[in-house]
Design a protein around this motif. Structure first.
Motif, PDB file in Angstrom:
ATOM      1  N   VAL A 144       0.850  -1.202   0.000  1.00  0.00           N
ATOM      2  CA  VAL A 144       0.000   0.000   0.000  1.00  0.00           C
ATOM      3  C   VAL A 144       0.882   1.247   0.000  1.00  0.00           C
ATOM      4  CG1 VAL A 144      -1.660   1.346   1.347  1.00  0.00           C
ATOM      5  CG2 VAL A 144      -1.987  -1.113   1.080  1.00  0.00           C
ATOM      6  N   ALA A 145       1.947   1.225   0.790  1.00  0.00           N
ATOM      7  CA  ALA A 145       2.883   2.357   0.788  1.00  0.00           C
ATOM      8  C   ALA A 145       3.486   2.544  -0.597  1.00  0.00           C
ATOM      9  CB  ALA A 145       3.984   2.119   1.829  1.00  0.00           C
ATOM     10  N   ALA A 146       3.827   1.432  -1.265  1.00  0.00           N
ATOM     11  CA  ALA A 146       4.377   1.513  -2.620  1.00  0.00           C
ATOM     12  C   ALA A 146       3.363   2.113  -3.586  1.00  0.00           C
ATOM     13  CB  ALA A 146       4.805   0.126  -3.089  1.00  0.00           C
ATOM     14  N   TYR A 147       2.083   1.789  -3.402  1.00  0.00           N
ATOM     15  CA  TYR A 147       1.048   2.369  -4.264  1.00  0.00           C
ATOM     16  C   TYR A 147       1.025   3.893  -4.126  1.00  0.00           C
ATOM     17  CZ  TYR A 147      -3.581   4.331  -5.097  1.00  0.00           C
ATOM     18  OH  TYR A 147      -4.608   5.158  -5.490  1.00  0.00           O
ATOM     19  N   HIS A 148       1.130   4.381  -2.916  1.00  0.00           N
ATOM     20  CA  HIS A 148       1.051   5.828  -2.696  1.00  0.00           C
ATOM     21  C   HIS A 148       2.199   6.586  -3.348  1.00  0.00           C
ATOM     22  CE1 HIS A 148      -2.489   6.219  -0.160  1.00  0.00           C
ATOM     23  NE2 HIS A 148      -2.118   5.175   0.523  1.00  0.00           N
ATOM     24  N   VAL A 149       3.316   5.889  -3.600  1.00  0.00           N
ATOM     25  CA  VAL A 149       4.434   6.550  -4.295  1.00  0.00           C
ATOM     26  C   VAL A 149       4.643   5.947  -5.683  1.00  0.00           C
ATOM     27  CG1 VAL A 149       5.621   7.341  -2.224  1.00  0.00           C
ATOM     28  CG2 VAL A 149       6.074   5.033  -3.084  1.00  0.00           C
ATOM     29  N   ASP A 150       3.620   5.236  -6.175  1.00  0.00           N
ATOM     30  CA  ASP A 150       3.575   4.756  -7.561  1.00  0.00           C
ATOM     31  C   ASP A 150       4.712   3.814  -7.940  1.00  0.00           C
ATOM     32  OD1 ASP A 150       1.201   6.289  -8.287  1.00  0.00           O
ATOM     33  OD2 ASP A 150       2.488   8.045  -8.109  1.00  0.00           O
ATOM     34  N   THR A 151       5.122   2.967  -6.995  1.00  0.00           N
ATOM     35  CA  THR A 151       6.115   1.931  -7.317  1.00  0.00           C
ATOM     36  C   THR A 151       5.526   0.533  -7.126  1.00  0.00           C
ATOM     37  OG1 THR A 151       7.013   1.974  -5.050  1.00  0.00           O
ATOM     38  CG2 THR A 151       8.052   3.420  -6.702  1.00  0.00           C
ATOM     39  N   LEU A 152       4.215   0.435  -7.165  1.00  0.00           N
ATOM     40  CA  LEU A 152       3.538  -0.824  -6.883  1.00  0.00           C
ATOM     41  C   LEU A 152       3.889  -1.905  -7.902  1.00  0.00           C
ATOM     42  CD1 LEU A 152       1.490  -2.427  -5.224  1.00  0.00           C
ATOM     43  CD2 LEU A 152      -0.346  -1.360  -6.546  1.00  0.00           C
TER      44      LEU A 152
END
Length: 938
Positions: free
Chosen positions: A566-574
């Motif tokens: 989820v943290a990766a999603y918020h910085v677009d590295t998902l």
């Protein structure tokens, strides 16, 4: 007694089907389904004999009920005889199978990756001679092995491998949905049953014969066993009441039959049988020994002589004649006898943490800290391998065996915590109520369970937030008296509640609380707090921190995997972590942390939306909605609807988007679930933009954040930059649009994430006052490597660029970006956007129909892979760039070639050269989106 394999009376139809199956060309799978004792195993023996005559290598396996919760147990049986070929596999497949066999540590393998590796191994084995796989009692196969067998069985076409599976009708199985061809094995008709009975028991008393036929009801095993039981009754009881109550089901009557023989055995032999039964020694002759360390029954010839055991012809080991035999053995044993047997078996499995703990737990009555600790370790191992449900049971038992109240309470809290993540909220509450540890206040675990349920079942962010904050305040003042794990769980739950609340005041209060706790808050929780709250204010180094935290994925518990993702999603590295999520989500949803699996589905959907796999995103979202609704996770169900609404709006399916959005908004807004209301507003904005209703789009966009600023702790504020700017520009609010674009740049958004860089440059280009700045910003946006990952945003920027060029430099200059936008929108399925781009193309003097008719049939992923292949990259190099396996790349290219009517990569380059942009490009320059792909921006 004559083997059932030779007694195929009344089975002409089934044998004909098996014969046709055997002689049919190519590989395939078949299910034999029937009730217990109906003759399925005899038919399987018949198939084995036919296969041997036809020159097949016959590999047999059998499901065992006691092993049904142990991952890979069934797969071990099938694969072991073929391990001679494992060194011939490629490194990837060998690594997967080594992990299955415990020879190598690594991240948990997915059903697909194991299935592909198994197919590769079978292919090697079948290259010498055809292979026949025979699985008895498939209903007891462990879930993972069953999923792999289903995956494998559906892909045998074109191979020299055949699979026959035996299933019981009264026991649900993972293989029920495998979609294999099926042969029902029913009871024998009256005439055939009588013939079978007379062949094996000639001269039976007429009255007894009639009773046997009536009671057996055509079940072959019952016919033979009941007749033998009646014939051995010398006391006359059978004549008056041969089989007891007629209401007793057949399997129980047969257990009574076996019980007579078991009771007549010596104590030593009964002990051997009990150990074998509790250690999952399989039933059925010829099935082959269960591989690995197992108890070997010895000196049991007495049991074999009376028909309870067979001797495996290969290994010489004793095996149970029928599955009902070990069941009866265990049922007849006293509790003390069972515990003594489990003690011996714990010694047999001293190297296997999970098996040893299972036997120790069954052997122990009084509290024993060593056994409790072993169970706790086994539960931790199971949790990390998709066995959260099993872990709950082991932790519960560990709590029962704890020697002090503190350890008991801690283990019950752990069990409740995992039960909550396994979507068993009622069980979590029950576990906590069973904690009788004296306390003057509600335990932190109880607070956590209550708040977790209130959040996920009712969306009650206010009371759950208050409960957890108070518990943290209390715990902070007594941190030495409670395990650090309890505090961490409370912190993480508070962060999750705050994320859904989306309230700036709550976030500020929480950040102050965490700061006051200092080192008590672990680094992972700090990452969650920074990424989930406000990436503009706290997310500068989140991508690097997430990458470090996820470096050892197999050792990270599933809930922490999802939180970090989820943290990766918020910085677009998902996208970096989606392959792992896709490999593990099925396992977690079925037997693991179901709630984490729900979030994994949301994350997979979000990445599919981002990279342009919109059809797949729709299916993933629907799966998430069904799963969350089934388990009563109302918050997650509305979360699923919110993403489905956003996707529908992006595609121009406004009616569906509005319907879903209305449901989400009506539920979330009164409860203060700001995270969902922001997504609902974003969906409304996207829907209005797709319809060209720019005034409505602007009003929805500023409900998320005012122009020229970014509402603190509003997660959609930076994500909707392009939406607000476009809506403002189209409604004559150019000053507000420019102010917003500059605010994004000044806030450093291009440095936070690749997507934010792309849309910030796009917004600056759209709002530029002069053509030079516009050209510079458009070039920066259209050549940004992120464009390949975010095709929808790139296409919107290309469309805006084309419109500007048509008005400032004429139709010819506009054709290149407009053609690129039209092609991307068409491939994505963004219907209204595609229509708008096509209208602009027509205005620039180009007919959209001039585009290659083949290219729109490619999916976005296929086009990305085709472009890279055409540039000269190998499948391995493409896989490394796109984080796909070489096999997956190969599969995509296998579909691309016929779509483009080509057979070589050289021809692929020519076919892709006929893109719409090439028909009217300026000075032969490739389209910017394609240029980014070929430049390795993927």
């Amino acid at each position: 007694m004559e083997s059932l394999a030779t007694s195929m009376i009344g089975r002409h139809s089934e044998c004909s089907r098996l014969s046709a199956f055997m002689t049919a060309a190519g590989g395939r799978a078949l299910v034999l389904r029937g009730e217990t004792g109906v003759g399925k195993s005899a038919l399987l023996d018949h198939a084995a004999a036919m296969a041997a005559r036809e020159g097949y290598e016959v590999v047999r396996a059998a499901g065992v009920e006691a092993e049904s919760a142990l991952p890979y147990a069934g797969l071990h049986q099938f694969l072991y005889p073929m391990l001679r070929d494992i060194d011939r596999l490629d490194e990837g497949s060998r690594a997967v199978l080594d992990a299955v066999f415990g020879q190598r540590q690594g991240e948990p393998a997915s059903v697909m990756s194991v299935g592909i590796a198994v197919l590769d191994l079978l292919g090697l084995a079948a290259s010498k001679r055809p292979v026949m796989l025979l699985l008895d009692d498939g209903q007891w196969l462990d879930d993972f092995s069953a999923e792999v067998c289903g995956f494998m069985g559906r892909r045998l076409a074109g191979t020299s491998v055949k699979l026959v599976v035996v299933l019981r009708v009264d026991v649900p199985s993972r293989l029920d949905t495998a979609a294999f061809a099926e042969v029902p094995v029913v009871e024998l008709p009256e005439e055939a049953a009588a013939l079978l009975l007379d062949r094996h028991h000639p001269g039976l008393d007429a009255r007894i014969r009639r009773l046997v036929l009536d009671q057996a009801r055509g079940n072959p095993l019952a016919l033979l066993e009941l007749a033998a039981h009646a014939g051995n009754d010398h006391g006359g009881r059978m004549a008056s009441e041969p089989f007891g109550s007629h209401s007793v089901r057949l399997p129980r009557r047969l257990q009574q039959v076996y019980g007579t023989r078991i009771g007549a055995l010596s104590d030593v032999v009964r002990t051997e049988l009990l150990r074998g039964a509790l250690d999952c020694v399989e039933a059925g002759q010829g099935a082959g020994p269960v591989r690995g360390v197992r108890y070997q029954m010895r000196d049991a010839d007495e049991a074999a002589a009376c028909g309870l055991l067979d001797v495996d012809p290969v290994s010489g080991d004793f095996t149970f004649r029928h599955p009902l035999v070990p069941s009866t053995v265990v049922q007849m044993a006293t509790p003390n006898q069972r515990r003594a047997a489990h003690t011996v078996l714990a010694g047999v499995h001293w190297e296997n943490i999970e098996r040893r703990a299972t036997h120790l737990a069954a052997a122990t009555i009084d509290p024993d800290e060593k056994v409790a600790a072993a169970l706790e370790a086994a539960a931790e191992s199971a949790t990390r391998h998709g066995g959260a449900v099993t872990a709950v049971a082991w932790l519960t038992r560990a709590a029962e065996l704890s020697e002090n109240h503190q350890d008991r309470s801690r283990r019950l809290g752990d069990a409740a915590f995992i039960a909550g993540h396994a979507a068993r909220l009622d069980q979590a509450q029950t576990l906590l109520r069973s904690d009788v540890t004296p306390s003057t206040s509600e335990s932190p675990a109880s607070v956590m369970a209550a708040a977790y349920a209130a959040l996920h079942e009712d969306g009650d962010v206010l009371s759950s937030q208050r409960q957890v904050t108070i518990a943290l305040d209390n715990l902070r003042n007594d941190e030495m008296g409670k395990p650090a794990e309890v505090l961490t769980r409370l912190v993480n739950l508070l962060l999750a509640i705050n994320q859904y609340a989306g309230d700036g005041v709550s976030w500020e209060r929480t950040h102050r609380l965490l700061d006051s706790m200092g080192d008590l808050v672990p680094e992972r929780s700090r990452i969650y707090g920074d990424a989930w709250s406000d990436v503009i204010r706290h997310g500068a180094d989140v991508p690097e921190r997430v990458e470090r935290a996820l470096a050892g994925l197999p050792d990270v518990e599933p809930w922490d995997v999802t939180r970090l993702a989820v943290a990766a999603y918020h910085v677009d590295t998902l996208s970096r972590y989606r392959p792992y999520l896709q490999r593990t989500v099925g396992r977690e949803v079925e037997t693991g942390a179901v709630a984490s699996g729900m979030t994994m589905l949301h994350l997979i959907m979000l990445d599919q939306m981002a990279v342009g796999e919109w059809d797949e995103a729709e299916r993933t979202g629907q799966r998430a909605l069904e799963l969350t609704t089934h388990h009563g996770y109302t918050l997650f169900a509305h979360h699923s609807r919110a993403y489905l609404a956003l996707l529908a709006a992006m595609r121009g399916r406004v009616d569906r988007a509005q319907a879903l959005r209305a449901v989400v908004d009506a539920w979330a807004r009164p409860r203060g679930v700001g995270f969902l209301t922001q997504i609902a507003d974003a969906a409304a904005t996207a829907g209005a933009l797709s319809q060209g209703d720019y005034e409505a789009a602007y009003q929805h966009a500023i409900a998320i954040t005012p122009p020229g600023t970014f509402q603190p702790y509003a997660h959609q504020a930076p994500r909707t930059i392009l939406d607000l700017v476009e809506a403002a520009m189209h409604t004559g609010r150019c000053e507000q649009a420019r102010r917003h674009a500059l605010a994004a740049h000044d806030a450093g958004l291009p440095d936070l994430s690749p997507r934010l860089a792309l849309i910030t440059y796009g917004a600056l280009a759209m709002t530029a006052d002069n053509d030079k700045e516009a050209a510079e910003m458009y070039a920066r946006a259209e050549t940004h490597p992120a464009g390949a990952h975010f095709p929808f945003e790139l296409a919107r920027i290309q469309l805006a660029h084309g419109i500007r060029l048509r008005h400032t430099r004429g139709p010819k200059a506009a054709r290149q970006p407009l053609a690129g936008a039209a092609e991307s929108f068409g491939r994505l399925g963004a219907t209204t956007w595609a229509q708008r781009a096509q209208a602009e193309l027509r205005a620039s003097g180009v007919s959209p129909h001039n585009a290659s008719p083949n290219l729109p049939s490619l999916t976005w992923q296929e086009r990305r892979i085709a472009d890279l292949a055409a540039s000269g990259l190998t499948n391995k190099e493409i896989g490394e760039r796109l984080r796909l396996s070489p096999r997956t790349v190969s599969s995509h290219l296998y579909r691309v070639f016929p779509k483009l009517s080509v057979s070589t990569r050289a021809a692929l380059r020519d076919a892709l050269g006929k893109t719409p942009t090439d028909h009217h490009q300026v000075a032969g320059t490739p389209a910017p989106g394609h240029q980014a792909l070929r430049a390795g921006g993927v």
